[in-house]
Design an enzyme around this catalytic site. Structure first.
Site, PDB file in Angstrom:
ATOM      1  CG  HIS A   1      27.740 -14.799   7.883  1.00 23.88           C
ATOM      2  ND1 HIS A   1      28.119 -15.942   7.215  1.00 23.88           N
ATOM      3  CD2 HIS A   1      26.572 -15.112   8.493  1.00 23.88           C
ATOM      4  CE1 HIS A   1      27.214 -16.891   7.414  1.00 23.88           C
ATOM      5  NE2 HIS A   1      26.266 -16.410   8.201  1.00 23.88           N
TER       6      HIS A   1
ATOM      7  CG  ASP B   1      23.733 -18.474   9.037  1.00 26.68           C
ATOM      8  OD1 ASP B   1      24.036 -18.071   7.895  1.00 26.68           O
ATOM      9  OD2 ASP B   1      24.322 -18.106  10.080  1.00 26.68           O
TER      10      ASP B   1
ATOM     11  NE  ARG C   1      11.889 -19.927 -10.979  1.00 26.62           N
ATOM     12  CZ  ARG C   1      12.167 -18.712 -10.496  1.00 26.62           C
ATOM     13  NH1 ARG C   1      11.264 -18.046  -9.806  1.00 26.62           N
ATOM     14  NH2 ARG C   1      13.333 -18.153 -10.721  1.00 26.62           N
TER      15      ARG C   1
ATOM     16  CG  HIS D   1      16.731 -17.285  -7.176  1.00 25.93           C
ATOM     17  ND1 HIS D   1      15.484 -17.515  -7.684  1.00 25.93           N
ATOM     18  CD2 HIS D   1      16.635 -16.121  -6.476  1.00 25.93           C
ATOM     19  CE1 HIS D   1      14.655 -16.547  -7.294  1.00 25.93           C
ATOM     20  NE2 HIS D   1      15.341 -15.685  -6.561  1.00 25.93           N
TER      21      HIS D   1
ATOM     22  CD  GLU E   1      13.379 -11.063 -10.477  1.00 26.24           C
ATOM     23  OE1 GLU E   1      14.029 -10.303  -9.746  1.00 26.24           O
ATOM     24  OE2 GLU E   1      12.186 -11.304 -10.290  1.00 26.24           O
TER      25      GLU E   1
ATOM     26  CG  ASN F   1      10.324 -13.743 -11.947  1.00 26.52           C
ATOM     27  OD1 ASN F   1       9.894 -14.784 -12.446  1.00 26.52           O
ATOM     28  ND2 ASN F   1      11.422 -13.704 -11.223  1.00 26.52           N
TER      29      ASN F   1
ATOM     30  CE1 TYR G   1       6.667 -11.067  -6.370  1.00 30.45           C
ATOM     31  CE2 TYR G   1       8.191 -10.921  -8.210  1.00 30.45           C
ATOM     32  CZ  TYR G   1       7.729 -11.572  -7.074  1.00 30.45           C
ATOM     33  OH  TYR G   1       8.340 -12.723  -6.658  1.00 30.45           O
TER      34      TYR G   1
ATOM     35  CD  GLU H   1      10.469 -14.881  -8.452  1.00 32.31           C
ATOM     36  OE1 GLU H   1      10.287 -13.768  -7.897  1.00 32.31           O
ATOM     37  OE2 GLU H   1      11.587 -15.395  -8.584  1.00 32.31           O
TER      38      GLU H   1
HETATM   39  C1  PNW Z   1      12.087 -11.343  -6.907  1.00 30.44           C
HETATM   40  N1  PNW Z   1      10.757  -5.265  -8.613  1.00 30.44           N
HETATM   41  O1  PNW Z   1      12.829 -10.169  -6.976  1.00 30.44           O
HETATM   42  C2  PNW Z   1      13.089 -12.437  -6.574  1.00 30.44           C
HETATM   43  O2  PNW Z   1      13.293 -13.320  -7.658  1.00 30.44           O
HETATM   44  C3  PNW Z   1      12.755 -13.208  -5.327  1.00 30.44           C
HETATM   45  O3  PNW Z   1      13.901 -13.890  -4.893  1.00 30.44           O
HETATM   46  C4  PNW Z   1      12.191 -12.280  -4.270  1.00 30.44           C
HETATM   47  O4  PNW Z   1      12.027 -12.908  -3.042  1.00 30.44           O
HETATM   48  C5  PNW Z   1      10.870 -11.759  -4.802  1.00 30.44           C
HETATM   49  O5  PNW Z   1      11.038 -11.101  -6.038  1.00 30.44           O
HETATM   50  C6  PNW Z   1      10.166 -10.823  -3.849  1.00 30.44           C
HETATM   51  O6  PNW Z   1      10.893  -9.669  -3.627  1.00 30.44           O
HETATM   52  C7  PNW Z   1      12.249  -8.976  -7.390  1.00 30.44           C
HETATM   53  O7  PNW Z   1      11.249  -4.230  -8.102  1.00 30.44           O
HETATM   54  C8  PNW Z   1      12.763  -7.814  -6.857  1.00 30.44           C
HETATM   55  O8  PNW Z   1       9.828  -5.204  -9.438  1.00 30.44           O
HETATM   56  C9  PNW Z   1      12.272  -6.592  -7.263  1.00 30.44           C
HETATM   57  C10 PNW Z   1      11.252  -6.528  -8.211  1.00 30.44           C
HETATM   58  C11 PNW Z   1      10.730  -7.679  -8.742  1.00 30.44           C
HETATM   59  C12 PNW Z   1      11.239  -8.915  -8.321  1.00 30.44           C
END
Ligand code: PNW
Length: 486
Positions: A56, A68, A93, A138, A183, A324, A326, A393
């Protein structure tokens, strides 16, 4: 002749691929988080969180977007569960919004409407044979607790413990998997280091470590409370979740690059995993921060010191590893950086990059390197011996409105088949996978410019209409086949 044998070989490999199945112990799911999907930010007695305050204030989030309304799951949770049931997944989850349960974060006032929302959601899930995996935190910290210093205030551990107790008591009879904090590394780095997430503080040399210290203490408190007061009757499992990439040494044959990659693990997932899975910070982090702090003129280390009592209290506060994952990075050794303004990055002192051949998603930090997940799962199994691993994740971002999300399917196919190899060929005990994310949602500082959902949400429509992307249709077939399909 050659053509025939190649054909035969191809068919054999394809046959073997199709035969490789996820074992019965493995469950598919999807994930989401309260602030990113719920909306209903000021309804039914919910208090204000740091993300409400952050969004905000113009200038923090792309296009000044807010959560919101977000995906409106506060009102549409039955529709969400119907989608989960149609996908055939067995795990969902989600996270609890702390200020929905305790409006100012403290236990003097419990908001029954908030508890009822989550009870109804759980009931709906269970009626469809789906098990909840619940994250207590979270990132939506009650604003009142931020006013007291948030994750920089050592008392946060006690506040978090009190909150956890309220939730265990109310929801615990229906829940077997708990994640205390999502995280902490991202909260501490983005929220108290770079200032790009709420509460928007830029304390790169010390705030990140203080936040890490208090997050771990808070996690341990919530774990011990469960262990002492609820485990016997409720029989669930508790852990924290940790984000990690796979880190390759830039030059495989260089022992210095290998050293740099090891150090990168210790400064990132290790900062949070080591105290919980082994006791205390990683030694290399203790040594390097102490050394640089001294050269910077400090009489003490910027990394807070755990007392022996704290080490014993924190060590072993896990029942599984929640990961998690990625992406991957490449790490290169470099000479010691000169002393200047203290930062965790100078403390780590390595150079990281990505392979230019890895596909890049809509999020600049997210590139696709599927083999990385298999390496990482083996690394975690060996290093931390957690017994059980759940991937809480894993996912990919695309542009708004894209329903033919070929790049997401390619990414998921690559990661899931490497996870399958880790399970079947390497014997890593991965028991669950909650894909990030079920729905398009509020992607923090990126607002709605990047979409992680396998289900598209129309944010221009008051109904927040949900539509299947190709990836959702594909994932449904994977879940059914319990194997990688085309
Ligand atoms: C996660 N990285 O964050 C979060 O838990 C989620 O809420 C988010 O939506 C999702 O990833 C996607 O971004 C991360 O830099 C942020 O490796 C950054 C990283 C990994 C996870």
């Amino acid at each position: 002749m050659l053509g025939k044998s190649i054909l035969f070989l191809t068919l054999t490999i394809l046959g073997a691929l199709a035969d490789k199945k996820f074992p019965d112990t493995f469950r598919f799911g999807t994930a989401g988080a309260s602030y990113q999907i719920e909306g209903g930010w000021n309804e039914d007695g919910r208090g204000v969180s740091i993300w409400d305050t952050f969004v905000h204030t113009p200038g923090h989030v792309k296009n000044n977007a807010t959560g919101d309304v977000a995906s409106d799951s506060y009102h549409k949770y039955k529709e969400d569960v119907a989608i989960l049931a149609d996908l055939g997944v067995k795990l969902y989850r989600f996270s609890i919004a702390w200020p929905r349960i305790l409006p100012d974060g403290t236990p003097y006032k419990v908001n029954q409407a908030g508890i009822d929302y989550y009870l109804n959601l759980i009931k709906e899930l269970q009626a469809n044979g789906i098990e909840p995996v619940i994250t207590l935190y979270h990132w939506d910290l009650p604003q009142h607790l931020e006013d007291l210093g948030g994750w920089l205030n050592p008392q946060i551990a006690d506040y978090f413990g009190d909150y956890a107790r309220v939730v265990y008591k109310a929801l615990g009879p229906y829940v077997k998997y708990w994640v205390t904090i999502n995280e902490p590394g991202t909260t501490c780095t983005c929220g108290y280091g770079q200032g790009i997430h709420a509460p928007g503080k830029s304390l790169v040399g010390d705030g990140i470590y203080t936040c890490a210290y208090n997050s771990i203490r808070a996690h341990a408190k919530a774990y011990r409370i469960y262990e002492e007061e609820f485990k016997k009757t409720q029989g669930g499992k508790v852990t924290l979740n940790i984000a990690s990439s796979w880190y390759y040494p830039k030059d495989n044959s260089s022992s210095l690059d290998q050293l740099a990659a090891d150090r990168t693990f210790e400064f990132n997932p290790g900062l949070y995993a080591n105290p919980v899975f082994k006791g205390n910070w990683p030694q290399i982090v203790i040594d390097r921060v102490a050394n640089r702090s001294k050269l910077e003129g400090y009489s003490f280390s910027r990394l807070p010191v755990f007392t022996q009592e704290e080490i014993d209290y924190i060590n072993g506060t896990f029942d599984f590893f929640a990961l998690n994952i990625y992406t991957s990075s490449i790490v290169e050794y470099t000479d010691e950086w000169p002393i200047s303004q203290p930062t965790v990055w100078l403390d780590q002192g390595t150079i990281t990059s990505v392979d230019p051949s890895w596909p890049v998603s809509e999020s600049s930090w997210l590139t696709s390197d599927p083999p990385g997940v298999r390496y990482l799962l083996n690394y975690i199994q060996e290093k931390y011996n957690p017994g059980e691993i759940i991937i809480t994740e894993n996912g990919w971002s695309t542009v708004p409105g894209e329903l033919t999300d070929t790049s997401r399917v390619a990414y998921l196919k690559g990661y899931l088949s490497n996870i399958l190899d880790a399970i079947v060929d390497d014997g890593v005990n991965v028991t669950g996978y909650t894909l990030w994310s079920l729905l398009d949602n509020f992607e923090w500082a990126e607002g709605y410019t990047q979409r992680f959902g396998i289900i598209s949400v129309d944010f221009d429509d008051a109904n927040r209409t949900r539509t299947y992307k190709d990836s959702a249709k594909w994932y449904k077939r994977v879940v059914e086949a319990r194997a990688i399909v085309d």
